[in-house]
Structure formats: C-alpha cells, structure tokens
Design a protein around this motif. Structure first.
Motif, PDB file in Angstrom:
ATOM      1  N   TRP A  51       0.821  -1.198   0.000  1.00 45.79           N
ATOM      2  CA  TRP A  51       0.000   0.000   0.000  1.00 45.79           C
ATOM      3  C   TRP A  51       0.863   1.260   0.000  1.00 45.79           C
ATOM      4  O   TRP A  51       0.506   2.257  -0.639  1.00 45.79           O
ATOM      5  CB  TRP A  51      -0.948   0.004   1.182  1.00 45.79           C
ATOM      6  N   LEU A  52       1.988   1.220   0.702  1.00 46.42           N
ATOM      7  CA  LEU A  52       2.914   2.359   0.683  1.00 46.42           C
ATOM      8  C   LEU A  52       3.469   2.575  -0.716  1.00 46.42           C
ATOM      9  O   LEU A  52       3.542   3.710  -1.199  1.00 46.42           O
ATOM     10  CB  LEU A  52       4.067   2.139   1.666  1.00 46.42           C
ATOM     11  N   VAL A  53       3.868   1.497  -1.368  1.00 48.24           N
ATOM     12  CA  VAL A  53       4.399   1.596  -2.735  1.00 48.24           C
ATOM     13  C   VAL A  53       3.322   2.166  -3.660  1.00 48.24           C
ATOM     14  O   VAL A  53       3.598   3.061  -4.471  1.00 48.24           O
ATOM     15  CB  VAL A  53       4.909   0.228  -3.237  1.00 48.24           C
ATOM     16  N   ARG A  88       1.469   9.333  -6.270  1.00 48.19           N
ATOM     17  CA  ARG A  88       1.980  10.689  -6.094  1.00 48.19           C
ATOM     18  C   ARG A  88       3.232  10.959  -6.915  1.00 48.19           C
ATOM     19  O   ARG A  88       3.854  11.997  -6.777  1.00 48.19           O
ATOM     20  CB  ARG A  88       2.243  10.946  -4.615  1.00 48.19           C
ATOM     21  N   GLY A  89       3.618  10.015  -7.748  1.00 45.29           N
ATOM     22  CA  GLY A  89       4.789  10.212  -8.596  1.00 45.29           C
ATOM     23  C   GLY A  89       6.105  10.110  -7.853  1.00 45.29           C
ATOM     24  O   GLY A  89       7.133  10.567  -8.338  1.00 45.29           O
TER      25      GLY A  89
END
Length: 111
Positions: free
Chosen positions: A49-51, A57-58
């Motif tokens: 989920w972090l990735v 967000r680029g």
C-alpha cells in the motif's frame, strides 16, 4: 473527521499509521498469517500500500524499501528472527478465510 482541514487530517492519519507500525513492532509474536486470517491484511500488504501510494503521487519507493520501513529492518532479517512456519491450524484457518472472502466477492458480483 470531516470538520478537519486536509493537512490536519493527513497528519493525524500519518500519526495513526506510525502508531500501528510501532504496535506491530512491539508484537512480533503476531504472525502475518494471523493478521491475514483475522483482518485480511499483513505487514507485506502495508508495504504494498505504501508503494502504491508513492506511485499515485509520482514518488519512487520500491517494495523492499517499503518492507524495511514497515518491518523496522530488512525483511529477510525479520523473517529469520521472528517468522514461524504456519501451523496446520493456521493454514486451515487461512484457507477458510479465503474461501469466505471468495464467496462474498461472488455474491456481490451476482447480486
């Protein structure tokens, strides 16, 4: 929480996420399979989920770096120190949970 401005809400969410990571770190005895059985997510899911959030967000964040952040150490080290082999009971519970999940997904598609 809708009454809060977006910056404050984001800061609160981030603080809660960091608290969740600390809590998981303090409870290494809770295995990923236990989390998957009970909550349908685990530490690896948090890493993914972090990735995904970074990609949206680029920003660049690779999976291994995210896992090291979530686990508080390289995943291989955590796995060696803390991960136990799943018991037959855990495996059965996980399979049952996955079957229930599949059933719910099929019901929602057919309904």
């Amino acid at each position: 929480m809708h009454h809060l401005d977006e910056t404050t809400r984001t800061e609160l969410e981030a603080a809660a996420f960091r608290h969740l990571l600390r809590h998981l770190d303090e409870h290494k005895e809770v295995q990923n399979i236990d989390l998957m059985i009970l909550a349908d997510f685990c530490r690896n899911c948090l890493s993914k989920w972090l990735v995904g959030a970074a990609e949206e967000r680029g920003a660049e964040l690779d999976y291994e770096t995210a896992r090291e952040y979530v686990y508080g150490m390289p995943y291989g080290e955590w796995k060696e120190k803390y991960q136990l082999d799943a018991t037959s009971e855990q495996q059965a519970a996980f399979q049952a949970q996955q079957a229930r999940k599949q059933g719910r997904e099929e019901s929602s598609q057919n309904g």
